[in-house]
Each structure stands twice: as structure tokens, then as C-alpha cells.
Write a protein that holds these residues in place. Structure first.
Motif, PDB file in Angstrom:
ATOM      1  N   THR A   1       0.879  -1.170   0.000  1.00 21.57           N
ATOM      2  CA  THR A   1       0.000   0.000   0.000  1.00 21.57           C
ATOM      3  C   THR A   1       0.915   1.217   0.000  1.00 21.57           C
ATOM      4  OG1 THR A   1      -1.557  -1.274   1.309  1.00 21.57           O
ATOM      5  CG2 THR A   1      -1.954   1.099   1.183  1.00 21.57           C
TER       6      THR A   1
ATOM      7  N   SER B   1      -1.733   6.303   0.805  1.00 17.37           N
ATOM      8  CA  SER B   1      -2.837   5.788  -0.021  1.00 17.37           C
ATOM      9  C   SER B   1      -3.559   4.698   0.758  1.00 17.37           C
ATOM     10  CB  SER B   1      -2.253   5.209  -1.316  1.00 17.37           C
ATOM     11  OG  SER B   1      -3.187   4.377  -1.937  1.00 17.37           O
TER      12      SER B   1
ATOM     13  N   GLU C   1      -5.146   2.380  -1.283  1.00 20.75           N
ATOM     14  CA  GLU C   1      -5.353   1.383  -2.343  1.00 20.75           C
ATOM     15  C   GLU C   1      -4.121   0.539  -2.527  1.00 20.75           C
ATOM     16  OE1 GLU C   1      -6.909   2.349  -6.170  1.00 20.75           O
ATOM     17  OE2 GLU C   1      -8.548   3.415  -5.184  1.00 20.75           O
TER      18      GLU C   1
ATOM     19  N   SER D   1       0.393  -0.016 -11.154  1.00 18.13           N
ATOM     20  CA  SER D   1       0.597   1.436 -11.229  1.00 18.13           C
ATOM     21  C   SER D   1       1.100   1.868 -12.610  1.00 18.13           C
ATOM     22  CB  SER D   1       1.585   1.865 -10.146  1.00 18.13           C
ATOM     23  OG  SER D   1       2.805   1.169 -10.331  1.00 18.13           O
TER      24      SER D   1
END
Ligand SMILES: CC(C)CCC[C@@H](C)[C@H]1CC[C@H]2[C@@H]3[C@@H](O)C=C4C[C@@H](O)CC[C@]4(C)[C@H]3CC[C@]12C
Length: 407
Positions: free
Chosen positions: A175, A179, A181, A216
Motif C-alpha cells: 500500500t 494511499s 489502495e 501502477s
């Protein structure tokens, strides 16, 4: 000058017969009967520990706020694991050895104690399939919110030497700072071949490539070239990290070196060296295991203790006797399951259907050109945190302190 044979004088005949036998084997490495001097006392379930023997590197990405640098730290950690995974045994023992073939349900559980920043990192490794032999693992660091899980099987073939394709993958989850997420990295596994077999001192060389693809939007590609044509050094590789949207031709970072030794990371634009790694200067953190008498009967070190002790003594009759005991018990177990119409319950992992796989992982697998080949691993294997939390003594003692990753 060609290397000297390392085969002990009394084993020359058995080594020649072994070399002849591998030219015609069926692809299952565990079915090879190797001469005693090449037998390891370590089970393959233990190899899962190689992923986190530098716990500080394992958790470092979770502390990095910049997504490109974070992806680079994942790549650096992955590259640092290769030394342990693929050449620690030849360095320690003088050659690669044939590991013990785990039985279904075999467990290897341990933890690395870290300092206040790193915290504790916990490992569970489980043999989730015997045919085909497949090992699954989960490594968690609760303090930094990092988890690695994966599974692997090997498919071997012969063409002048043993060629091994690894089937399976690893999933690294963190994580990012600030964040809530999760970010995931899907890691493919390298192919390898065995060198110096003919001289009786086998060692591993990696080949082809590995990809690490991230949710990402970053991709890392590692190309293994073996004995580099420029450097002339074994275990040579080159790697690059790029944005998925920009492609391989526009790297952000490049890395060159030897995975068994040292490598340098450069900023691809300025060509400045931004980081380095030297495996010889960075000793591993020892994995702590429960004392043998407190281990579960299914834990590797306990289950194989008599076999391992007799391999060490060179008493092959005793080795075969103790191996037969394990095999007979396993056969009886399978017979009972068949009779009762049930399947062996894995302690920490579940088999999931390809169609039930998380769409994000499916997308990453596609991006990494990774076929899931479930027939060769007995399924897709995923760690079940609930099972780990509910695991019963004696293995709960370790599993209970972090494997559940309190969800
Ligand atoms: C030495 C020879 C005579 C017998 C063949 C041994 C063969 C079964 C061994 C040799 C190297 C082993 C690899 C090992 O390097 C590292 C790993 C990484 C780990 O995460 C998963 C297992 C794997 C692929 C080992 C599998 C067994 C291999 C190929």
C-alpha cells in the motif's frame, strides 16, 4: 583449459549412468535418481525463503512515495533475490544439488526478526500439489503492509543439458504511503539450465527473461544472457524499467551486472549511477524456525530429519528406508481420500478457478505474456488469510502472529 571432473572417484560409474538416464527422462525432475554425492538434505519447500532473505529490501518499496522509484525498488529487491534462489547452494556446497521432493501438505514455516523499522517478516510455504509437484508460499510483513505470494512448478527437458522452465508466478502487494489502495506487481519466473553437468559440478544459469508488471503502470524487463559476450562473466543480465504507456524503448532506469554478484542502476536519461547492489557485501538475515520437537509433523525439517541425517552420513539404505516410510504413508493417505471421496485440505492455500481470478491480475498476466497453464501446476493457488488465522497448533505459533495480515 577444460575444467577437471569433480565427481568423487567412487561415484564415476553412477554419475555416467545418471547422465545417460537424464537424456531420456520424462520432464519431472523429482523422478530422476541421482547419485548420493549430488543429493541435498533440503526440501524444495525451503526454497521459498529465498524471496525475503534481505527483509529490509523486501519492505523498502512500501516506504517510497514516488511510483517510479517504488517500482524500481521492487525490481532491485527482485534482482537481489536471484543470488540466493539460484546460486547460494553451489557457492556453499561447491555445486547445485538435487533437492528433496516435497510430499503433498509439506510445510516450511519461519520468520525473520527485523529492527524497529522493518519489523517481523513471516513465511509459510506449502506443497499444494504432488502431481505435478507445486509449491506455494506467502511472505508477509505486517508492519510495512507488504505481502508476497506465489507458486511454482518446474517442467524439465533435455538438450545437451537439463533445461528447466518454471511455471507459476509471484504477486507482490503493498500500500503506497498516504494511499489506501493496494498496488500489485506480478512477477514471472525465469527459465534456467544446468551448466557443468558433465564435470559433476552442476550450477544454474538463468536464461530468457523475466517481467514485473505493476498495477501502477510500470513494467520491468530483465534479460538474462549467461556468460556475457562483452563481460565474459557468468550470470550476466540487463534490465530496464519503463512506463507501460511509453514502452520498452523509453526506459526510465537501466540496470546491468551479474545477478550472482553486483549490479548498478542508472538513470536512463542522465546515465548517472543512482544505486548499486553487491550480494557479497550484504549478508542474508537468518530465518528463525521453531525447534524441531515443537514443529508440526508435516514441517519439512521434522518430516525429513531421518532422511537428511542419513544422506549426511552416506547411509543410502537408511535413506531409502525412511523415504519409503514417507511415500507409503502418503499413498495410504491418498487411498483413504479416494475411498472417502474427498481431497487433501491445504492448510494455507486454496485452488481458484481461472475464471474467478481477479480481473486486475488477469490484465497484468496478459501484459506479462504469462499463460496460467493450470494443468501444469494443479491450479491457480492463492493464500487464504482466514485459513492462516484459524490454523491450529503447533504451526499457529508462527502463523498467528502475522500471516493473517489482519484484514
Ligand atoms: C543438479 C542436478 C543433477 C539435479 C537437478 C536439480 C534441479 C532439480 C534443481 C537445480 C536448481 C533448482 C532450482 C533452483 O535454482 C531455484 C529455484 C527457485 C525456487 O524459487 C523454486 C525452485 C527452483 C526453480 C529450483 C528447482 C529445482 C532445480 C531446478
Amino acid at each position: 583449459m577444460s575444467p577437471q571432473s569433480q565427481v568423487p572417484a567412487h561415484s564415476k560409474g553412477s554419475w555416467t549412468s545418471f547422465l545417460k538416464s537424464i537424456a531420456s527422462f520424462n520432464g519431472d525432475l523429482s523422478s530422476l535418481t541421482a547419485p548420493p554425492f549430488i543429493l541435498s538434505t533440503t526440501s524444495l519447500t525451503e526454497y521459498s525463503a529465498y524471496w525475503a532473505e534481505h527483509p529490509a529490501l523486501f519492505v523498502a518499496p512500501a516506504k517510497e512515495a514516488d511510483p517510479a522509484k517504488r517500482a524500481l525498488l521492487v525490481l532491485k529487491w527482485f534482482l537481489s533475490t536471484l543470488h540466493q534462489q539460484y546460486c547460494s547452494r553451489s557457492e556453499k556446497l561447491g555445486s547445485e544439488k538435487k533437492p528433496l521432493n516435497p510430499f503433498l501438505g509439506e510445510l516450511f514455516i519461519g520468520k525473520w526478526d527485523g529492527d524497529a523499522e522493518v519489523g517481523e517478516t513471516v513465511l509459510v510455504s506449502e506443497q499444494v500439489s504432488h502431481h505435478p509437484p507445486t509449491t506455494a508460499y506467502a511472505i508477509s510483513n505486517e508492519k510495512n503492509g507488504v505481502q508476497l505470494q506465489g507458486y511454482n512448478a518446474q517442467k524439465a527437458s533435455f538438450s545437451s543439458t537439463i533445461l528447466v522452465k518454471q511455471i507459476g508466478h509471484a504477486l507482490y502487494t503493498l500500500t503506497p504511503p498516504g494511499s489506501n489502495e493496494k498496488e500489485q506487481y506480478l512477477i514471472t519466473l525465469p527459465s534456467l539450465h544446468i551448466e557443468s553437468l558433465i564435470y559433476g559440478s552442476p550450477f544454474v544459469e538463468l536464461e530468457k527473461s523475466t517481467k514485473i508488471v505493476s498495477s501502477s503502470g510500470y513494467v520491468a524487463k530483465i534479460d538474462y544472457s549467461g556468460k556475457g559476450w562483452l563481460s565474459g562473466k557468468k550470470n550476466t543480465f540487463s534490465a530496464s524499467l519503463y512506463k507501460e504507456s511509453e514502452g520498452e524503448k523509453h526506459p526510465i532506469y537501466t540496470i546491468e551486472g551479474q545477478w550472482s554478484d553486483k549490479f548498478s542502476i542508472k538513470d536512463a536519461r542522465t546515465k548517472d549511477v543512482v544505486d548499486t547492489w553487491n550480494s557479497k557485501e550484504n549478508p542474508v538475515t537468518p530465518l528463525a524456525l521453531a525447534p524441531l520437537e515443537q514443529q508440526d509433523l508435516y514441517e519439512s525439517r521434522r518430516a525429513w530429519s531421518d532422511v537428511a541425517a542419513n544422506i549426511q552420513k552416506g547411509d543410502m539404505d537408511a535413506v531409502s528406508g525412511y523415504k519409503t516410510r514417507i511415500e507409503t504413508a502418503q499413498r495410504e493417505q491418498r487411498r483413504l481420500e479416494k475411498e472417502e471421496g474427498r481431497e487433501w485440505v491445504r492448510r494455507f492455500f486454496n485452488r481458484i478457478e481461472e475464471s474467478a481470478e481477479d480481473p486486475q491480475i488477469q490484465r497484468l498476466a496478459k501484459l506479462a505474456d504469462l499463460p496460467l497453464e493450470t494443468d501444469k501446476t494443479g491450479g491457480i493457488w492463492r493464500f487464504d488469510a482466514q485459513k492462516a488465522l484459524g490454523a491450529q497448533p503447533p504451526y499457529h505459533k508462527i502463523g498467528g502472529v502475522g500471516l493473517g495480515l489482519a484484514e
